[in-house]
Design an enzyme around this catalytic site. Sequence first.
Site, mmCIF file in Angstrom:
data_model
loop_
_atom_site.group_PDB
_atom_site.id
_atom_site.type_symbol
_atom_site.label_atom_id
_atom_site.label_comp_id
_atom_site.label_asym_id
_atom_site.label_seq_id
_atom_site.Cartn_x
_atom_site.Cartn_y
_atom_site.Cartn_z
ATOM 1 N N HIS A 44 0.821 -1.206 0.000
ATOM 2 C CA HIS A 44 0.000 0.000 0.000
ATOM 3 C C HIS A 44 0.852 1.253 0.000
ATOM 4 C CE1 HIS A 44 -3.641 -2.327 1.753
ATOM 5 N NE2 HIS A 44 -3.727 -2.211 0.451
ATOM 6 N N ARG A 74 -0.737 -11.838 -25.307
ATOM 7 C CA ARG A 74 -0.369 -13.025 -24.542
ATOM 8 C C ARG A 74 -1.633 -13.822 -24.258
ATOM 9 N NH1 ARG A 74 2.216 -11.726 -18.898
ATOM 10 N NH2 ARG A 74 0.059 -11.192 -18.393
ATOM 11 N N GLU A 102 10.137 -16.660 -20.139
ATOM 12 C CA GLU A 102 9.977 -16.354 -18.716
ATOM 13 C C GLU A 102 10.647 -17.397 -17.825
ATOM 14 O OE1 GLU A 102 5.664 -14.644 -18.073
ATOM 15 O OE2 GLU A 102 5.595 -16.323 -19.494
ATOM 16 N N ASP A 105 9.202 -12.284 -14.539
ATOM 17 C CA ASP A 105 9.199 -13.702 -14.161
ATOM 18 C C ASP A 105 10.554 -14.346 -14.429
ATOM 19 O OD1 ASP A 105 6.807 -14.483 -12.932
ATOM 20 O OD2 ASP A 105 5.720 -14.402 -14.818
ATOM 21 N N ARG A 150 9.381 -12.016 -6.351
ATOM 22 C CA ARG A 150 9.568 -10.562 -6.444
ATOM 23 C C ARG A 150 8.674 -9.786 -5.493
ATOM 24 N NH1 ARG A 150 6.857 -11.889 -11.360
ATOM 25 N NH2 ARG A 150 4.841 -10.838 -11.626
ATOM 26 N N CYS A 167 9.235 -7.224 -22.615
ATOM 27 C CA CYS A 167 7.982 -6.639 -22.151
ATOM 28 C C CYS A 167 7.900 -6.536 -20.642
ATOM 29 C CB CYS A 167 6.781 -7.426 -22.683
ATOM 30 S SG CYS A 167 6.732 -9.150 -22.157
#
Length: 957
Positions: free
Chosen positions: A584, A727, A820, A844, A854, A891
Amino acid sequence: MLTLTRDDVRLGCRAADWRGALDQAAAALVEAGRVSAEYREGLLAREAQSSTYLGHGIAIPHGTPESRRYVRSTGVRVLQFPEGVPWHDGSRVNLLVTIAAQSDEHLDILRQLTHVLRRDGVTETLARATTADQVIAVLSREPVSARLDAGTLCLGVPVRDHLELALAAAARLRHAGCVDAGFVAAIAGQTPLPLGQGLWLVYSSSGVKTPALALATPTQRFRVDVGEVSGVFCLAAQGDTHRALLVRLDELLARGDGAGLAELPAEQLLARLSGESAQAQTARVRLLNAHGLHARPAKELVLVARAQTAQVRVRLLEGSGEAVSAASLTSVLSLGARRGQTLVFSAEGEGAAAAVVALADAVRGGLGEPVTPLQETREEGAARTAQAPRAAPVEPVVPPGADEPLTAVPAAPGLAIAPAYVLRLPDFSYPEQAEDSTHERGRLERALDGARQQLETLVKRTVGGEVAQILSIHAEMLGDPDLRDAAFESIGGGASAEAGWWRAIDIAARVQEALADRLLAERAADLRDVGRRVLGLLCGVEMPMPPEQPYILVADDVGPSDVARLDTAKVRGLVTARGGATSHSAILARALGIAAVVGAGERVLALATGVELIVDGEGGRVVAAPTPERRQRTERRIEEQEVLRRAAHARRHEEARTRDGHRVEIAANLGNTAHAADAVERGAEGIGLLRTEFVFMEHSEAPDLATQIAEYGEAFDALAGRPLVARTLDVGGDKPLSYWPMPHEENPFLGVRGIRLTLMRPEVLETQLRALLMAAGRRPVRIMFPMIKDIEEFRAGKAIFDRVQAEVKAADVQLGVMIEVPSCALLAPTLAKEADFFSIGTNDLTQYTLAIDRGHPQLSAQSDAMHPAVLRLIQLTVEAAHAEGRWVGVCGELGSDPQAIPVLVGLGVDELSVSSRRVPLVKAAVRELTLPRARELAGLALRQPTAAAVREALEAV
């Protein structure tokens, strides 16, 4: 929700009196096998205690707690008496909803029926029904009410245009899941209608999932050609469910309360929109009845309300519901108030103050039922001890050295230089017990008065703005009688003033958090802030105060309410020891335009307040006590970034070519087709990543072919011939679909997700491929499969694609692979022989290469895509693709990292796909390069041992 079948309903019953009706109801439950014959006495005993008549011709007979032993299974029987039955309280009943409940299930049925009672004509409809289905339709229809809560408010938007405010409000409704892209598009084509008092309205019924009302306000009111603007309401209309909202809005404007509405904090703003006027006398009280505000206590409350000279209204603090008449039983029952929730009474005119106090006192007295205060369990007591603001002994942490860069998680873009203000909570030491309760009560009273004076002084020093509003709320919390009463009760039991006060604060805060409401969760943080202020006065400990001059806030972690209190005129940046990029604090820092990094580690907490800091919100670094040279470089970067931003915007529609003519295509990542036009306007040369899962996540079931064609077609139309890379559905892992249940996985990121999932449902993949190809027609479309690990998975997907393409025959199509998974990069030479292109998802790829989630609160700072291992995988992928004449895009977030752009160009990447707002800046960065220099920098990066070393080496050249 009340679930009925035809077997549960009996039509055309007759009875001379209420006892005869109950006999038939009991017999129906016995016949159904729900109860034994003794349950009849329980129904009669319950009526002897209090009538179960609800209103509008409906009664809900049910047994006493003692008669539950005769219940075999929970169930309902509905008996219709078209001619009516005289009830013992003087009412006339046309429908009995007779309940056999093994516990308190009847309370949920009661709450639903109170919504039924508020519909016009319900008595006649139920009395005249000729089929069971007609009765079921009336009783089982789930009540729908328009949403208005903290999640639909968008306060303090930094814009100077009422059209932008309208779009911000529409976007907030979409983010809240109330509307889809069609609604936002409809609002985008509207001119707001003036309501007066600086307020405006836009509305649509297109694409509405849940009726709702949003409000967007600017940071400061402004004027446009058509008048003053202090806020724009956005209404998602559906049938007549939003009518009550509009009536309350009209009443608010008629009272003249609209003029200052936008300046109110969220809680007060919602109070006004609930129907509570600014002039009303109010009283709050927490409901302590074990089963909430069910029929018996509700009836007692109504009797108290009817005895007052002023008309009293009541609403729930937890939520956004309308303030209803406290003198109406059905209205009070419709609140569905539960134990621990807070009732807010309001009244105006003569006798108003006495009236709201009388009702609050009645609730505290239990409304005819014995009540107990909210008590801690043993586990809760342990949690309180763990959460109390006491400093735990820790090993000394060494602060970062002078000019030592610390790696953190980039949270909000920007560069900042300013002295650090390290927020450290003080150590509160106090005894748990005290002998003189009168003395302790006096100490707490004086501390409360002192805290109120502190807050009033702070409010005066911060006139206007969100900071002053939140501080005002804190001052109001100090006057909460429930907090005081709970603290005094503990003190009366032998607790010290400190222990009694903190216990009251902590229990109240955890009750708020348990209600799972975002606004209340933030209020719980505010409660603890207020609690610490009073505790500081009791313990003689001064609370930390931020400096008057600009600073960078350094803290262990901050919550939403903490970030909301930041004075953006003084706070240059934010650094937290914990947290991830999706926390947040990170999200709000981006919204406020504050440069921020999170997850910097405990060493930043050892910094001394006043030491100069550099915060790089894009590179994810913090440098304490920088050298004059680094400081000068950073200052130049700040100046250059502003100049570059303006120049980049002016040239956004030009191609991205290096100074020696090497072409790099710059595309945009999209999570929604509605944003395609905006991407083109910002200079995107195509869509490099369309996350198609948004289509699936916005529907309660898998979208059909026509729905998907329409969604994808919107993007193709906006692109006007530019290529679109889509995708295929990428769900599973951290992105489940509610209508596609999956078994629990110990590690979903290494489980069934991406192409693995869609190959298990080939019909879903085939429909999506068909929709993409049909939507494209003769326009360029590139389709790629996510999470491919080797050639076998690609061939499985390609077999489905080939079958569909043979039927559709799209004119310009390519089929590619997302890189990925490390195995996919290592096997790129085999994949490049069959795939048309590669697109590298660096987020990824980094996660799987470095074995770091991550989003991990401690490790995410180390998940840096500039790690040489990730760069080598990118190099292998590009070399393999170019050997076969294929193109490669990136990307992931790395594509917009200023330090990474020259490295990626030097490695031979053909396309960079970034967020739309970054397109002009990425193009500008490419134009500053030459290909030989980019290759030189790529070679330099590949020779480094760590990600930190890569960034340090690139910064040094």
